[in-house]
Design a protein around this motif. Structure first.
Motif, PDB file in Angstrom:
ATOM      1  N   LYS A  44       0.426  -0.977  -0.034  1.00  0.00           N
ATOM      2  CA  LYS A  44      -0.218  -0.260   0.144  1.00  0.00           C
ATOM      3  C   LYS A  44       0.726   1.364   0.180  1.00  0.00           C
ATOM      4  O   LYS A  44       0.364   1.594  -0.841  1.00  0.00           O
ATOM      5  N   THR A  45       1.701   1.295   0.585  1.00  0.00           N
ATOM      6  CA  THR A  45       2.611   2.428   0.964  1.00  0.00           C
ATOM      7  C   THR A  45       3.200   2.798  -0.035  1.00  0.00           C
ATOM      8  O   THR A  45       3.718   3.472  -1.049  1.00  0.00           O
ATOM      9  N   THR A  46       3.794   1.508  -0.313  1.00  0.00           N
ATOM     10  CA  THR A  46       4.771   1.521  -1.920  1.00  0.00           C
ATOM     11  C   THR A  46       3.964   1.792  -3.111  1.00  0.00           C
ATOM     12  O   THR A  46       4.025   3.313  -3.587  1.00  0.00           O
TER      13      THR A  46
ATOM     14  N   PHE B 194      -3.190   9.862   1.960  1.00  0.00           N
ATOM     15  CA  PHE B 194      -3.059   9.821   3.387  1.00  0.00           C
ATOM     16  C   PHE B 194      -2.386   8.309   3.555  1.00  0.00           C
ATOM     17  O   PHE B 194      -2.700   7.489   3.140  1.00  0.00           O
ATOM     18  N   ASP B 195      -1.114   8.237   4.333  1.00  0.00           N
ATOM     19  CA  ASP B 195      -0.752   6.790   4.127  1.00  0.00           C
ATOM     20  C   ASP B 195      -0.596   6.323   5.636  1.00  0.00           C
ATOM     21  O   ASP B 195      -0.340   7.216   6.458  1.00  0.00           O
ATOM     22  N   GLU B 196      -1.886   5.916   6.344  1.00  0.00           N
ATOM     23  CA  GLU B 196      -2.061   5.211   7.386  1.00  0.00           C
ATOM     24  C   GLU B 196      -1.594   7.343   8.235  1.00  0.00           C
ATOM     25  O   GLU B 196      -1.087   6.416   9.657  1.00  0.00           O
ATOM     26  N   PRO B 197      -2.619   7.287   7.701  1.00  0.00           N
ATOM     27  CA  PRO B 197      -2.753   9.201   8.824  1.00  0.00           C
ATOM     28  C   PRO B 197      -2.896   8.735  10.006  1.00  0.00           C
ATOM     29  O   PRO B 197      -2.607   9.953  10.415  1.00  0.00           O
TER      30      PRO B 197
END
Ligand SMILES: Nc1ncnc2c1ncn2[C@@H]1O[C@H](COP(=O)(O)OP(=O)(O)OP(=O)(O)O)[C@@H](O)[C@H]1O
Ligand SMILES: [Mg+2]
Lengths: 228, 258
Positions: free
Chosen positions: B42-44, B179-182
């Motif tokens: 997901k982050t990638t 948003f990455d796991e905000p």
């Protein structure tokens, strides 16, 4: 007591001259080691493996051996082994040799401090800048530099204070710094001999000098205290 | 027309295929939630969209303009990438605020630097800087941080930091905010305030991609949900369907954990 008062001007004069040499060595070392340390830091962080390995090896050797040995080798090696006394004779030559040894030694310590400061800034800072459309140079100057300085100042302060006391080592090659001057009144100089009290004065010079430096550096640290 | 189209995005680190042909498209004003277990990529994916990683394969288009095409590496100079990534904003899990700047300065910095490159900056300097300041104040007001403008990040709670980070990203008016796991780095009692402002942005039709482990939030705020596992999109669709009656066994197994 009245004898001490009589001798005082002579002793203070000699100590001042010695202190000037100490101060000169201190300043020249910093002036040389600050930039050279940065160069060494970049060398040890280089992506080019041979360069980083060689640099790390040099740093390891310099940090792993006493400065006093380095002083002696740097001073005597050219004349005795290479038959080429590059330092020249006299006080000027000794100062040059001492400065060289001190600069190399301190640059190696500084390089590790720089490295810690540079690598200590989290990668997220650069990424945040990039995502906000900043250029690499904007990120360096506007975002990372101050954070690096904040990380560098405290350990650098410790090294600088240590350097003040380390300058006394130059006495081993007979550089006429302040301890040389203070000690001369033990053996006899300017018609004064067997006097121990000039050494207490000498210690006092160090205390005052270090006190002033500690104050200044502490102020710098405090200036950077507004963020974390 | 879709505001964002990504086709066949592939990314390999060493010998691990982290993204295996990801396709996604997003309409303007929509909210896309991406869920999936740790290490699913997901982050990638977000980093690829924001040009922090370069995909090995694939095409990324925004508003019909091709921003990235792995087949055509021209136009990927630092300056070109800089312009392209401004279509996206990214809010990090760990905020990544600039510690030596106040909340206001964090929000204004990038815009000021960009403004200084405008040809009319010298003549209109006062006016432009005024606008930037006004905008930053408005954004911080919107984030409920009116009283926190002059605080440094270390003087703020995690939830407040994350809201400053959201304001900072919004200042550049990105087309798509990621948003990455905000809320993953926040204490549970602080997640609510951050989710609330994201919800408000959704209500204002901000186009967003939200990677999250907050399932009820994803279900509530998203128009579309993607479930990723092991670098592929296993299932996607309307949140009611994906959460309510998942078709794939892997999705079911994943959702059971929440
Ligand atoms: N720079 C990198 N170099 C090597 N491997 C990486 C790198 N970045 C990510 N990976 C690997 O890629 C895989 C996917 O990572 P990613 O961070 O995208 O997962 P994620 O879905 O965001 O997980 P999480 O929920 O834990 O944040 C992981 O196996 C990770 O170890
Ligand atoms: Mg992640």
């Amino acid at each position: 007591m009245s004898l001490i008062l009589e001798q005082m001007p002579v002793v203070i004069g000699a100590l001042n001259t010695g202190f000037l040499q100490t101060l000169k060595l201190f300043l020249v070392t910093l002036l040389g080691a600050f930039p050279l340390g940065l160069v060494i830091a970049f060398g040890s962080m280089s992506a080019f493996r041979p360069l980083s390995l060689v640099t790390k090896l040099v740093v390891w050797v310099v940090r792993g051996t006493p400065l006093m040995i380095q002083l002696l080798i740097i001073y005597y090696f050219p004349g005795l082994v290479l038959d080429n006394p590059i330092w020249g004779g006299g006080e000027a030559g000794r100062f040059l040799a001492a400065s060289t040894a001190f600069i190399i030694n301190y640059a190696c310590y500084f390089s590790e401090i720089y490295r810690g400061g540079i690598q200590g800034v989290p990668a997220g800072q650069e990424e945040a800048g990039l995502v906000l459309g900043m250029t690499k140079s904007q990120i360096f100057w506007r975002v990372k530099l101050l954070q690096m300085i904040k990380r560098i100042v405290p350990p650098m302060s410790n090294e600088i204070i240590t350097l003040v006391k380390d300058t006394a080592l130059a006495r081993i090659i007979a550089l006429q710094e302040i301890i040389f001057a203070g000690q001369s009144f033990l053996k006899g100089s300017h018609g004064i001999s067997g006097a121990i009290w000039p050494l207490f004065f000498t210690a006092f010079y160090y205390l005052v000098f270090n006190g002033v430096l500690t104050l200044l550096l502490g102020q710098l640290e405090k200036k950077l205290d507004y963020f974390r | 027309m879709a505001i964002l189209e990504a086709e066949n995005i592939c990314k390999t680190f060493g010998r691990t295929d982290v993204l295996k042909s990801i396709d996604l498209s997003l309409e303007k004003g929509q909210v896309l939630s991406v869920i999936g277990s740790s290490g699913s990529g997901k982050t990638t994916l977000l980093r690829c969209l924001n040009f922090l990683e370069r995909p090995d394969k694939g095409v990324i288009r925004v508003n019909g303009e091709t921003l990235f095409d792995a087949e055509d590496p021209s136009g990927l100079s630092e300056a070109a990438i800089r312009r392209k990534r401004l279509h996206f904003g990214l809010v990090f899990q760990s905020f990544n605020l600039f510690p030596q700047y106040t909340a206001m300065e964090n929000v204004m910095l990038a815009r000021k630097l960009l403004a200084a490159e405008q040809p009319d900056f010298k003549t209109r300097k006062k006016e432009i800087l005024g606008e930037i300041e006004e905008q930053a104040k408005k954004l911080l007001d919107q984030m409920g941080l009116t009283n926190r403008r002059d605080n440094y990040p270390h003087q703020l709670s995690g939830g407040q930091c994350q809201r400053v980070a959201i304001a900072r990203a919004l200042a550049l008016q990105p087309d798509i905010l990621c948003f990455d796991e905000p809320t993953s780095a926040l204490d549970p009692e602080l997640t609510g305030e951050v989710l609330k402002v994201i919800k408000e942005l959704a209500d204002q039709n901000m186009t967003m991609i939200i990677v999250t482990h907050e399932m009820s939030f994803a279900r509530d705020v998203a128009d579309h949900v993607i479930f990723m596992d092991d670098g592929v999109i296993v299932e996607q669709g309307d949140p009611r369907e994906v959460f309510g009656s998942p078709k794939e066994e892997r999705t079911r197994q994943f959702l059971l954990r929440y």
